[in-house]
Motif scaffolding. Sequence first.
Motif, short mmCIF file in Angstrom:
data_model
loop_
_atom_site.label_atom_id
_atom_site.label_comp_id
_atom_site.label_asym_id
_atom_site.label_seq_id
_atom_site.Cartn_x
_atom_site.Cartn_y
_atom_site.Cartn_z
N PHE B 316 0.90 -1.16 0.00
CA PHE B 316 0.00 0.00 0.00
C PHE B 316 0.93 1.21 0.00
CE2 PHE B 316 -3.32 2.75 2.01
CZ PHE B 316 -4.40 2.41 1.20
N ASN B 317 1.08 1.78 -1.17
CA ASN B 317 2.15 2.75 -1.44
C ASN B 317 1.61 4.17 -1.44
OD1 ASN B 317 3.31 3.87 -4.60
ND2 ASN B 317 4.56 4.06 -2.73
N TYR B 318 2.03 4.96 -0.45
CA TYR B 318 1.63 6.36 -0.40
C TYR B 318 2.47 7.16 -1.40
CZ TYR B 318 -1.60 6.35 3.54
OH TYR B 318 -2.70 6.17 4.33
N TYR B 319 1.82 7.75 -2.35
CA TYR B 319 2.48 8.62 -3.31
C TYR B 319 3.05 9.81 -2.56
CZ TYR B 319 3.22 11.52 -7.39
OH TYR B 319 3.80 12.30 -8.35
N PRO B 320 4.29 10.31 -2.80
CA PRO B 320 5.21 9.89 -3.84
C PRO B 320 6.33 8.98 -3.36
CG PRO B 320 5.87 12.02 -3.03
CD PRO B 320 4.77 11.53 -2.12
N ASN B 321 6.11 8.17 -2.30
CA ASN B 321 7.13 7.21 -1.90
C ASN B 321 7.41 6.25 -3.06
OD1 ASN B 321 7.10 8.25 0.71
ND2 ASN B 321 5.39 6.90 1.28
N HIS B 322 8.62 5.72 -3.06
CA HIS B 322 8.93 4.76 -4.12
C HIS B 322 8.06 3.51 -3.93
CE1 HIS B 322 11.01 1.96 -6.73
NE2 HIS B 322 11.64 3.02 -7.28
N PRO B 323 7.44 3.06 -5.01
CA PRO B 323 6.52 1.91 -4.88
C PRO B 323 7.22 0.64 -4.38
CG PRO B 323 6.83 2.50 -7.20
CD PRO B 323 7.45 3.60 -6.39
N LYS B 324 8.52 0.54 -4.60
CA LYS B 324 9.19 -0.69 -4.17
C LYS B 324 9.80 -0.57 -2.77
CE LYS B 324 9.74 -3.04 -8.46
NZ LYS B 324 10.56 -3.88 -9.33
N ARG B 325 9.58 0.60 -2.15
CA ARG B 325 10.14 0.77 -0.82
C ARG B 325 9.38 -0.10 0.18
NH1 ARG B 325 9.99 6.73 1.55
NH2 ARG B 325 9.89 6.11 3.74
N SER B 326 10.10 -0.94 0.87
CA SER B 326 9.45 -1.84 1.82
C SER B 326 8.92 -1.05 3.01
CB SER B 326 10.46 -2.87 2.33
OG SER B 326 10.17 -4.13 1.79
N PRO B 327 7.77 -1.45 3.52
CA PRO B 327 7.30 -0.84 4.77
C PRO B 327 8.34 -1.07 5.86
CG PRO B 327 5.57 -2.15 3.75
CD PRO B 327 6.82 -2.43 2.99
N PRO B 328 8.48 -0.14 6.79
CA PRO B 328 9.51 -0.26 7.83
C PRO B 328 9.16 -1.29 8.90
CG PRO B 328 8.20 1.72 8.18
CD PRO B 328 7.70 1.12 6.90
N THR B 329 7.97 -1.79 8.84
CA THR B 329 7.48 -2.71 9.87
C THR B 329 7.40 -4.12 9.32
OG1 THR B 329 5.36 -1.96 9.06
CG2 THR B 329 6.08 -1.08 11.17
#
Lengths: 570, 570
Positions: B316-329
Amino acid sequence: MIKHLLVLCIFFILRNLHTAEARVRHYKWEVKYEYKSPDCFKKLVITINGKTPGPTIQAEEGDTIIVEVTNNLGTENLAIHWHGIRQIGTPWADGTEGVTQCPTLPGDTMKYQFVVDRPGTYLYHAHYGMQRGAGLYGLIRVTPRGPEPFVYDFDRSIILNDWYHQSTYEQAFGLASNPFVWVGEPQSLIINGKGRFNCSTISASSLSSTGGVCNTSNPDCSPYVLTVIPGKTYRLRIGSLTGLSALSFQIEGHNMTVVEADGNYVEPFVVKNLFIYSGETYSVLVKADQDPSRNYWITSNVVSRNRTTPAGLATFNYYPNHPKRSPPTSPPTPPAWDDAEPRVAQSLAIKAHHGYINKPPTTSDRVIVFLNTQNTINGIRRWSVNNVSFSLPHTPYLIALKQNLKNAFHSTPPPEGYDFINYDIFSPANNSNATSSNGLYRLKFDTTVDIILQNANTMNKNNSETHPWHLHGHDFWVLGYGEGKFDKNNDPKKYNLENPIMKNTVVVHPYGWTALRFRANNPGVWAFHCHIEAHFFMGMGVVFEEGIDRVGKLPSSILGCGQTKGVNRP
Amino acid sequence: MIKHLLVLCIFFILRNLHTAEARVRHYKWEVKYEYKSPDCFKKLVITINGKTPGPTIQAEEGDTIIVEVTNNLGTENLAIHWHGIRQIGTPWADGTEGVTQCPTLPGDTMKYQFVVDRPGTYLYHAHYGMQRGAGLYGLIRVTPRGPEPFVYDFDRSIILNDWYHQSTYEQAFGLASNPFVWVGEPQSLIINGKGRFNCSTISASSLSSTGGVCNTSNPDCSPYVLTVIPGKTYRLRIGSLTGLSALSFQIEGHNMTVVEADGNYVEPFVVKNLFIYSGETYSVLVKADQDPSRNYWITSNVVSRNRTTPAGLATFNYYPNHPKRSPPTSPPTPPAWDDAEPRVAQSLAIKAHHGYINKPPTTSDRVIVFLNTQNTINGIRRWSVNNVSFSLPHTPYLIALKQNLKNAFHSTPPPEGYDFINYDIFSPANNSNATSSNGLYRLKFDTTVDIILQNANTMNKNNSETHPWHLHGHDFWVLGYGEGKFDKNNDPKKYNLENPIMKNTVVVHPYGWTALRFRANNPGVWAFHCHIEAHFFMGMGVVFEEGIDRVGKLPSSILGCGQTKGVNRP
C-alpha cells in the motif's frame, strides 16, 4: 442315441472349423491418468485398464479387432492410432486426430473396428497432441494362418521407449513457446515400461514440495526380466515408441537374427546391435546358446544424439538362475552415438525375404521430394517440409473431403520439391520464407508415388538429425538410401527394385536421403510424418488423400469437432 | 452552413445519448497454456490473451457482454463461468460444463453472450474439472447508471488466490486415487496474480531435472503495488478465487469499510481484517489517512486451516514514496487460524444497506436441508450432501431436460434432508452407505425455496471445515447462521427477514449451519456447490432445475458431447 452323438460330433467339428475362421477380438479399454513410477520417478501417466504400456492386442491374420475406448482423462480428449494396420476399407478407424477423426471427449466411448489382414508386429499409441509421451502405447501381435520362413520355440515382446518427467503439456507448450523450450534429452530409457532414473539427483525437500517421489524399490520400475531356457530359440518382437531417441538394442553376448520388419519378412541377417527408430518394429531370433550359469544384460542406448540418458537395462535370465541375479559383467558398451555408418549399414541390409518378395512397380507416376528443415515462423521454432510447416486442421481431412466441407483446410497444395540447385543441405539455412499450412497432397487413385525424403542441416552448425518417417494406411518399398543431396537423374538408377523391403516407417539418416515408393490404392486420407513426437508437433509432416470418392459412409463417432460439430445425427 | 452545423450538432447529441444507453462490450480471448511464474516458481498456467489473472471485464449496468473464447489448450477442453451473473434469459451462457454446456474443444471458439443487469463486482473462472486452479480467472466490474450509497475517489480491484505448483491434472487425479492423495496446503498466496514462493526450499539440481525454475527476481512475481494519494478514499473491489483457502485480508494500519458484497450494497461496517471465502466479492472503502511518509503492507493469510502457507504480500504505497520501498514494519500478525468467532461475527455483520433492502418472502414453499459430510465410496474419498456424492453427467442437464433426452442422468432425486434425530454432526461418521449420483432437484417455478447448509465433522476427529457455497443463476437471502445442528422448529424463528443481505456465495462455518432463501424464478438449470475446487471435484454439490419449459432455444454452440454429440445442425 448314436445319431444324436453323431450330430453332436458334427456340430463340434463345424464349431472348430468356425474358430479356425477369422474371429472378432473385442477389447474394452478405460483410459485415464494415474500416478505410476515407470523409471522409479512418480508422475502422472496415461494408463489403459491400469497399465502402461497397455495390453498387447493378440490376434490372428484376418481377425476383426474391436476396441471400445472410454476416455476418462478428465478434461482431455483422446485419439488412438493403430500403427502399421493399413485400415483397408476402414480409413476412419486410423485414429489420427485432425486427419481421420475428431478427438474423443472425456466421458465418451469410441469404438475402433478394423481387420488385421496380415501377420506381423504392429503398434498402437495416442495420436493427439503429444499425448503418446504420457504412456499411452502398446503392441499388436498378429500371428499367421500359415507357416513362417523361420522357426522358434517361444514368442516374446519388447517395447522400447524413452521417458520424460515433464508432462506432455509442459513439453508441448514449451515447444510452442517463444523463447523456444526444447524437450531435452529423456530422463531414462524404459524397456517394457520399466526403467531406472537416478533418484539421488533429486533432493528430498524439492520432491516433497512438488509432490514427487522417487523410489528405486518401487515395483513399477522393477527391471524387465526375459527368462529363457538354455538351448531354446526365442522370437523377440521389438517395437520402439520413443518420443525422441534413436536406439541401439543389444543382448549381451548374443547375436540376433533379424527376420521381420514392420510386419514384413526380412531376408535373415545377423546383428549384435539392433538399431531401431521410433515407429519401427522388428522380430529377431535369439538362441539361448551361451553359458547358462549366469544372466546377461539386455540394453537399450541412445544413438545419433549426444547421449546424456543412461542405458535402459533389463535381464536376459537363463533358467533356473534367479531372475533378479545381476549379470557378473558391466552392461556392454554401446556403439558410438555419432557414428552413423553402422546404422546406415543396417538400413541397407534390410531386404525382403527371398520367398516373400513383393516386387515394386518399375516406374512411378509421380515423384515428390520432401526437404526436411528447421525454421523459425513468427518467432516460433518449427520443422518444415519444403519450407511448409504442417499444422493440423480443426476439421479432420477425411470428413471435410468426404462431405465437401468448405474452408476446412488451406486449399493451396504444398510444394512437390525444393530449390534443388541453390539449397545447401550442409549449412544452417535461413529458411525465413517458411510458412505454416495444413494444405495436403492429393494423389490420383491407384497410381505409383515416389517419395524422396531429403535431410539437411538443422539451424545449428554441423548438425543434421535422424528422422524416422511413418506412413499411415500403407506399406512402402524402401528403394534406396544415399548420402548428401538426392540426384534425381542418377540416384534412381541405383534403386533396389529386386527385393526391397516394405515398411511403414523408415529412417532418414543425417545429411542423407531415403527413397520410397508406394501405391496410392487405399481410399482415405493418410498422415506421413516424422515419428519423433516433438518433430511432428513442430510441423514435420504431410497428409495424402487418395480415392476419397471410394470411401464408405463415415461413422458418426468420428465427428463432432470443427465444422463437423453437430453435423450428423447419430 | 449553419443548418449543416446544426444537423451535425444534433447528430453528436444523439450519438452521445446513444452511448448512454446499454452498450455491447465485445471481447476476444485466446486461452492457452504458457509458462509463467506467478509466485516466482515457473510452471505451466492457463492464460487469457497472455495473462493470468485474465483481463477485467468492465461494463455498465445493462450492457451486453460478448466474449468469444478460443480454446488453444492443445488437447484440453474448456468452459468459463461468469460468477455472480444471473444469466436471466441466457441460462446456456452460464459456462458450467456438464450443467449448462458441453466443453469447448481445442480449436473451437465459444461465444458467450449475456447481459450484466446489475452493478457490482463479479468474477469469471474456468468451470471444468479443476481447470480454474491453472490460473483461468478474472474480475467483472459493472458500474451503475445511478448514484451509489457511498462516495470514493478511485476504484481499484484486487483478486486474491492461493497457488499450487502441481498441475490441475496432478491435483485432480490424486484426489480421484486410491490411496487418496490430497492436494495439500497451497505453496503460496497471490494478490492480483503475484506472490512469493520461498525458492530456497528447492535445490537447483532438482529444478533443472524437472525443468523447473524458481527466480525471485522474475517480474511475473513482482509484488502488486497499490499506489494511493494521501487523503483520498479508495474503493477496493476484492474477490477471492482460492482453490482451498479461507483468507483474512488486511491493510496494515488502515480500517476498511465494507460497502458491497457479491454485487449487493451492504449497510456499512468497519473491519481491520476482511474475511473472504472463495467465490465471494466485497467492496471496501479505504481512506489514505495514515502517515504518508512510508508504505504499508497489504496482506492475505490463511484462516480456518492450520496454515503452512506464507502470507500473501503487496504494498500500500503512499504517493510519492517509491513503490518498491518496503514498509519499515513487519507484516501485521494474522488472526488466529482456529478462532472462528471473528469470522462468524463478520458473517453476522453483513446486512443489506438500509436504502437497498430487498425483503425476502416471509415464508417458503420448500425447505431442503443439505448435510455436508466426508465419505468413502468404493475406496475413494468423497464429499457428500445428504450421503449422496455428486458427479457430473456427460450430457449437460440443460440440454437433456430441454430436449427430453432419456437416461442422461439418474432419475432418482437426491434426498431433501438427513437423519436429523440420529446423525451426530460432532463425530467422525462412518457414512458407509453413501452413493454417487448425478440426480438433480427440480424446483417448482416461481416458488420460494429455503436451503439449510448443515456442517458436520469430517472423517478426522475434532475437525469440521469451512465451506463457501455458491449458487448459480441467483442471489439468495442469507437468513441466518448458527452453531451445531439446525433446529427446524426453533431456528427459523431467529431468521433475519428485515434486512438480510443477498449474496451468491455464503460460508458455512465449522460445526455450524447457514440458512438461505431464494426464488426459483430464473428458468434454467443451476449448480449449487462448495466453491473449494477440490471439494466440488470430490462431489460437494447439487443441481437445481426450474422452469425448463420457459427456456428459449438453446444455441448449438453448447452441444456436442454425450448424447448431444451431433444432435443439432449448426
